[in-house]
Design a protein around this motif. Sequence first.
Motif, PDB file in Angstrom:
ATOM      1  N   SER A 132     -22.080 -17.147  13.254  1.00  0.00           N
ATOM      2  CA  SER A 132     -23.122 -16.158  12.980  1.00  0.00           C
ATOM      3  C   SER A 132     -24.233 -16.252  14.017  1.00  0.00           C
ATOM      4  O   SER A 132     -24.748 -15.238  14.489  1.00  0.00           O
ATOM      5  N   TRP A 133     -24.564 -17.476  14.341  1.00  0.00           N
ATOM      6  CA  TRP A 133     -25.601 -17.669  15.360  1.00  0.00           C
ATOM      7  C   TRP A 133     -25.170 -17.007  16.661  1.00  0.00           C
ATOM      8  O   TRP A 133     -25.952 -16.327  17.311  1.00  0.00           O
ATOM      9  N   TRP A 134     -23.936 -17.192  16.997  1.00  0.00           N
ATOM     10  CA  TRP A 134     -23.417 -16.610  18.227  1.00  0.00           C
ATOM     11  C   TRP A 134     -23.529 -15.083  18.197  1.00  0.00           C
ATOM     12  O   TRP A 134     -23.996 -14.459  19.153  1.00  0.00           O
ATOM     13  N   ASP A 135     -23.112 -14.518  17.108  1.00  0.00           N
ATOM     14  CA  ASP A 135     -23.203 -13.064  16.975  1.00  0.00           C
ATOM     15  C   ASP A 135     -24.659 -12.608  17.033  1.00  0.00           C
ATOM     16  O   ASP A 135     -24.982 -11.606  17.670  1.00  0.00           O
TER      17      ASP A 135
ATOM     18  N   LEU B 235     -35.185 -24.636  26.516  1.00  0.00           N
ATOM     19  CA  LEU B 235     -34.383 -23.933  25.523  1.00  0.00           C
ATOM     20  C   LEU B 235     -34.988 -22.546  25.310  1.00  0.00           C
ATOM     21  O   LEU B 235     -36.206 -22.393  25.258  1.00  0.00           O
ATOM     22  N   THR B 236     -34.132 -21.560  25.178  1.00  0.00           N
ATOM     23  CA  THR B 236     -34.588 -20.226  24.800  1.00  0.00           C
ATOM     24  C   THR B 236     -34.844 -20.224  23.296  1.00  0.00           C
ATOM     25  O   THR B 236     -34.466 -21.167  22.598  1.00  0.00           O
ATOM     26  N   PRO B 237     -35.455 -19.174  22.755  1.00  0.00           N
ATOM     27  CA  PRO B 237     -35.594 -19.091  21.289  1.00  0.00           C
ATOM     28  C   PRO B 237     -34.229 -19.213  20.600  1.00  0.00           C
ATOM     29  O   PRO B 237     -34.104 -19.918  19.591  1.00  0.00           O
ATOM     30  N   ALA B 238     -33.226 -18.578  21.163  1.00  0.00           N
ATOM     31  CA  ALA B 238     -31.879 -18.698  20.591  1.00  0.00           C
ATOM     32  C   ALA B 238     -31.410 -20.147  20.628  1.00  0.00           C
ATOM     33  O   ALA B 238     -30.826 -20.653  19.665  1.00  0.00           O
ATOM     34  N   GLY B 239     -31.669 -20.800  21.727  1.00  0.00           N
ATOM     35  CA  GLY B 239     -31.293 -22.200  21.862  1.00  0.00           C
ATOM     36  C   GLY B 239     -31.967 -23.061  20.812  1.00  0.00           C
ATOM     37  O   GLY B 239     -31.357 -23.963  20.230  1.00  0.00           O
ATOM     38  N   LEU B 240     -33.214 -22.770  20.557  1.00  0.00           N
ATOM     39  CA  LEU B 240     -33.954 -23.522  19.539  1.00  0.00           C
ATOM     40  C   LEU B 240     -33.333 -23.333  18.164  1.00  0.00           C
ATOM     41  O   LEU B 240     -33.279 -24.263  17.356  1.00  0.00           O
TER      42      LEU B 240
ATOM     43  N   PRO C 263     -15.988 -15.202  16.900  1.00  0.00           N
ATOM     44  CA  PRO C 263     -17.247 -15.756  17.398  1.00  0.00           C
ATOM     45  C   PRO C 263     -17.254 -17.277  17.427  1.00  0.00           C
ATOM     46  O   PRO C 263     -17.848 -17.878  18.318  1.00  0.00           O
ATOM     47  N   ILE C 264     -16.590 -17.878  16.466  1.00  0.00           N
ATOM     48  CA  ILE C 264     -16.586 -19.341  16.436  1.00  0.00           C
ATOM     49  C   ILE C 264     -15.877 -19.892  17.669  1.00  0.00           C
ATOM     50  O   ILE C 264     -16.331 -20.830  18.305  1.00  0.00           O
ATOM     51  N   GLU C 265     -14.761 -19.256  18.014  1.00  0.00           N
ATOM     52  CA  GLU C 265     -14.084 -19.670  19.239  1.00  0.00           C
ATOM     53  C   GLU C 265     -15.007 -19.544  20.438  1.00  0.00           C
ATOM     54  O   GLU C 265     -15.016 -20.398  21.320  1.00  0.00           O
ATOM     55  N   GLU C 266     -15.778 -18.470  20.463  1.00  0.00           N
ATOM     56  CA  GLU C 266     -16.656 -18.252  21.603  1.00  0.00           C
ATOM     57  C   GLU C 266     -17.770 -19.288  21.690  1.00  0.00           C
ATOM     58  O   GLU C 266     -18.062 -19.804  22.759  1.00  0.00           O
ATOM     59  N   VAL C 267     -18.373 -19.604  20.554  1.00  0.00           N
ATOM     60  CA  VAL C 267     -19.412 -20.651  20.594  1.00  0.00           C
ATOM     61  C   VAL C 267     -18.811 -21.946  21.067  1.00  0.00           C
ATOM     62  O   VAL C 267     -19.412 -22.645  21.883  1.00  0.00           O
TER      63      VAL C 267
END
Lengths: 117, 117
Positions: free
Chosen positions: A96-99, B80-85, B9-13
């Motif tokens: 979900s985070w990825w999306d 870290l970006t906000p997403a990274g955080l 998406p999980i594969e992608e992360v």
Amino acid sequence: MKDLVSRCPIEEVMQVISGRWPSLLIYYLKQGTKRFSDLRRDNPTISHKMLTLELRKLEDAGIVERSEFEGYPLRVEYDLTPAGLKLVPLLDALGSWWDATAAGRSRGSTLPVEVTE
Amino acid sequence: MKDLVSRCPIEEVMQVISGRWPSLLIYYLKQGTKRFSDLRRDNPTISHKMLTLELRKLEDAGIVERSEFEGYPLRVEYDLTPAGLKLVPLLDALGSWWDATAAGRSRGSTLPVEVTE
DNA sequence: AGTAAATTACGCACCTTTTTGTAACCACGA
DNA sequence: TCGTGGTTACAAAAAGGTGCGTAATTTACT
């Protein structure tokens, strides 16, 4: 990946769930009991060697349980352990985070991503 | 790791955070702005090649931001970006899960694991 | 003052190590 | 002979390490 002794639990999990297969295998096992050949059918591009290795790794990590049944053509069943089941939502959260963060990335994907923020 | 187009998406992360370094780099970047050489000091066993490759990958994934400053000896800062955080607590959750399920695993560790079965 | 050396954050080429694939083999019984 | 769930040996591919080169400017030495 030698079992480098890491001080950090995150490093240790990553050693187990890293790579192309673990998340996929967990995904398919989440659907219920699977046999070796089921998992190969679910995921046709994994080689049988990789499948055994990865299953062994997940078993050692306590994520997957292996049950062997005596018989004619040997039968082996694989299931997620309770611990494995608890892992599933954590992986989903990553998905979900990825999306959710997809907007920031540069992808040539055709799917129009609608983001409100 | 070719950019196999995955439907999941999980594969992608996993393609991004898999491996030995991403979680570590995120961990150190969580402490604040770091320069290339800081990260090498934080983690002395990574080679400069790997560090650049991994940072590039995290940057492409929108987890890390790279800021280049003109000057004498070139200066580059990583954050870290906000997403990274937002990713951090998810990784922490994996770490906690690992610790919580530690009892089931077979480790040559000195900690005495008590198994009833 | 002039030259040399160090610094930072890499890119590149080459080489080693690790991972993964391929194929063959095993036992057993239908 | 096929299908089951593997193991093993060898080969291919991928990942990773090492060392050199680079820019522009400061510092160190003579």
